[in-house]
Enzyme design. Structure first.
Site, PDB file in Angstrom:
ATOM      1  N   GLY A 111       0.777  -1.240   0.000  1.00  0.00           N
ATOM      2  CA  GLY A 111       0.000   0.000   0.000  1.00  0.00           C
ATOM      3  C   GLY A 111       0.800   1.278   0.000  1.00  0.00           C
ATOM      4  O   GLY A 111       0.330   2.306   0.497  1.00  0.00           O
ATOM      5  N   HIS A 118      -0.316   1.443 -13.305  1.00  0.00           N
ATOM      6  CA  HIS A 118       0.329   0.255 -13.863  1.00  0.00           C
ATOM      7  C   HIS A 118       1.817   0.566 -14.040  1.00  0.00           C
ATOM      8  O   HIS A 118       2.171   1.613 -14.580  1.00  0.00           O
ATOM      9  CB  HIS A 118      -0.310  -0.102 -15.215  1.00  0.00           C
ATOM     10  CG  HIS A 118       0.262  -1.349 -15.795  1.00  0.00           C
ATOM     11  ND1 HIS A 118      -0.063  -2.608 -15.324  1.00  0.00           N
ATOM     12  CD2 HIS A 118       1.175  -1.537 -16.780  1.00  0.00           C
ATOM     13  CE1 HIS A 118       0.630  -3.511 -16.005  1.00  0.00           C
ATOM     14  NE2 HIS A 118       1.373  -2.890 -16.894  1.00  0.00           N
ATOM     15  N   LEU A 132      -8.093  -5.115 -19.916  1.00  0.00           N
ATOM     16  CA  LEU A 132      -7.053  -4.980 -18.897  1.00  0.00           C
ATOM     17  C   LEU A 132      -5.949  -4.005 -19.322  1.00  0.00           C
ATOM     18  O   LEU A 132      -5.375  -4.138 -20.409  1.00  0.00           O
ATOM     19  CB  LEU A 132      -6.432  -6.366 -18.629  1.00  0.00           C
ATOM     20  CG  LEU A 132      -5.371  -6.425 -17.522  1.00  0.00           C
ATOM     21  CD1 LEU A 132      -6.000  -6.185 -16.161  1.00  0.00           C
ATOM     22  CD2 LEU A 132      -4.623  -7.739 -17.553  1.00  0.00           C
ATOM     23  N   GLU A 148       5.846   6.540  -9.212  1.00  0.00           N
ATOM     24  CA  GLU A 148       4.430   6.220  -8.952  1.00  0.00           C
ATOM     25  C   GLU A 148       3.898   7.102  -7.835  1.00  0.00           C
ATOM     26  O   GLU A 148       2.780   7.627  -7.910  1.00  0.00           O
ATOM     27  CB  GLU A 148       4.274   4.744  -8.563  1.00  0.00           C
ATOM     28  CG  GLU A 148       4.597   3.784  -9.694  1.00  0.00           C
ATOM     29  CD  GLU A 148       4.335   2.325  -9.315  1.00  0.00           C
ATOM     30  OE1 GLU A 148       3.356   2.050  -8.617  1.00  0.00           O
ATOM     31  OE2 GLU A 148       5.137   1.468  -9.721  1.00  0.00           O
TER      32      GLU A 148
END
Ligand code: GRF
Length: 209
Positions: free
Chosen positions: A12, A109, A144, A174
């Protein structure tokens, strides 16, 4: 006040980046719930320790993908989300779930989509001899890793990189671009037209490490 729900399966760190930036920058938004398909996910414990509502739904205890998705939709629906954020959620969501949340469902992603959808992106980028890698935040559609791209970050692939070193370099980015994309969404700064996402203030949608 926009209500954000986060789905995760593991540590997380992207969720943490979003929760922290939301508080630091005083967004008109709040992470109201975090759900996981893995009851032992470290991210759930982190959220619970900060007083965020959590839910653990073990996908193995559901008879089918549809049954799991329906229960997940029901549980997060109780939190009344304006936005659902997939942050290391390692379960493919079926058509019904995606359609129900379409336009308010984001994913990150770890590749420069449309290259390397699916798993093991860093290993595959190294094996392909790529000189650049990165991460993509995109709206989720039933296909996807193929939805409209909100923001991308590029990092170099360096000689001697292995999966770990490359994924560490990408993860830093990210944590930079995912909070940005979530903030843009909650502030209504994104428009999607013919599958292309525009940031309405003209903020850069590409970041270089
Ligand atoms: C991230 O690299 C994300 O892109 C991928 O899974 C990882 C999750 O990391 N889908 P974390 O749980 O957010 O730390």
């Amino acid at each position: 006040m926009k209500r954000i729900v986060i789905l995760l399966s593991g540590r997380g760190s992207n969720m943490q980046a979003i929760v922290e930036r939301c508080a630091e920058e005083g967004w008109d938004a709040r992470v109201v719930g975090v759900a996981s398909n893995r009851p032992g996910a470290a991210g759930l414990a982190w959220a619970a320790a900060r007083g965020i509502a959590t839910a653990a739904l073990d996908h193995r205890e559901h008879a089918s993908r549809e049954a799991f998705d329906a229960e997940l939709a029901r549980v997060i629906g109780l939190w009344g989300p304006d936005l659902v954020v997939l942050a290391g959620f390692m379960r493919i969501l079926g058509n019904d779930f995606v359609r129900r949340h379409e336009g308010r469902l984001l994913n990150i992603h770890p590749s420069l989509l449309p290259a390397f959808s699916g798993l093991h992106t860093h290993r595959r980028a190294i094996e392909a001899g790529c000189k650049a890698a990165g991460a993509t935040v995109h709206f989720v559609t039933p296909e996807l890793d193929h939805g409209p791209i909100v923001v991308q970050a590029v990092v170099p692939v360096l000689p001697g990189d292995d999966e770990q070193s490359l994924s560490d370099r990408v993860l830093v980015q990210e944590h930079r671009i995912y909070p940005l994309a979530v903030r843009w969404f909650v502030e209504g700064r994104l428009r999607t037209e013919a599958g292309v996402v525009t940031q309405l203030d003209g903020a850069p949608q590409l970041y270089l490490a």
